[in-house]
Design a protein around this motif. Sequence first.
Motif, PDB file in Angstrom:
ATOM      1  N   ASP A   1       0.834  -1.289   0.028  1.00 28.60           N
ATOM      2  CA  ASP A   1      -0.176   0.096   0.006  1.00 28.60           C
ATOM      3  C   ASP A   1       0.798   1.065   0.080  1.00 28.60           C
ATOM      4  N   ASP A   2       2.127   1.139   0.230  1.00 31.72           N
ATOM      5  CA  ASP A   2       3.072   2.214   0.279  1.00 31.72           C
ATOM      6  C   ASP A   2       3.900   2.377  -1.074  1.00 31.72           C
ATOM      7  N   PRO A   3       3.451   3.320  -1.905  1.00 33.13           N
ATOM      8  CA  PRO A   3       4.032   3.138  -3.442  1.00 33.13           C
ATOM      9  C   PRO A   3       5.386   3.219  -3.174  1.00 33.13           C
TER      10      PRO A   3
ATOM     11  N   GLU B   1       7.811   0.111  -4.895  1.00 28.43           N
ATOM     12  CA  GLU B   1       8.616   0.560  -5.951  1.00 28.43           C
ATOM     13  C   GLU B   1       9.920   0.011  -5.616  1.00 28.43           C
TER      14      GLU B   1
ATOM     15  N   ASN C   1      -1.344  -2.039  -5.221  1.00 29.24           N
ATOM     16  CA  ASN C   1      -1.239  -1.272  -4.034  1.00 29.24           C
ATOM     17  C   ASN C   1      -2.108  -1.874  -3.062  1.00 29.24           C
TER      18      ASN C   1
END
Length: 118
Positions: free
Chosen positions: A8-10, A14, A31
């Motif tokens: 959920d933390d982009p 990444e 996400n």
Amino acid sequence: MRILVVDDDPLAGEMTGALLEFQGHDVLLANDAMEATSQLDAHDDIALIVSDMHMPLINGIELLEMLREQGVTLPFILLTGDMPNEQLHQTSGLSACLQKDAALETTLEHAVAQALGS
């Protein structure tokens, strides 16, 4: 090898994806659990799922359980910012549970190789 990363933390997603790409894998990002199931439906070449533990609505363990109930048997690696306890390591259907720490690059590489049998 295509790997689905769920976080959920982009930025964290990444970063995990970048580690896996550096190791030669093709990465898809999701996400949340709903986006993960959509990615699984859209791509039949996903070989492994790497998911964050702490996500809103459906956490990583709940995602694993939901996928297993749907008959998805892909290897599943769980990442957590906490120190994983023994109970978490013993979760049925879990290939590995890793702490997001300075050694993640190495531990993730080994866990992926083991989960994929290479």
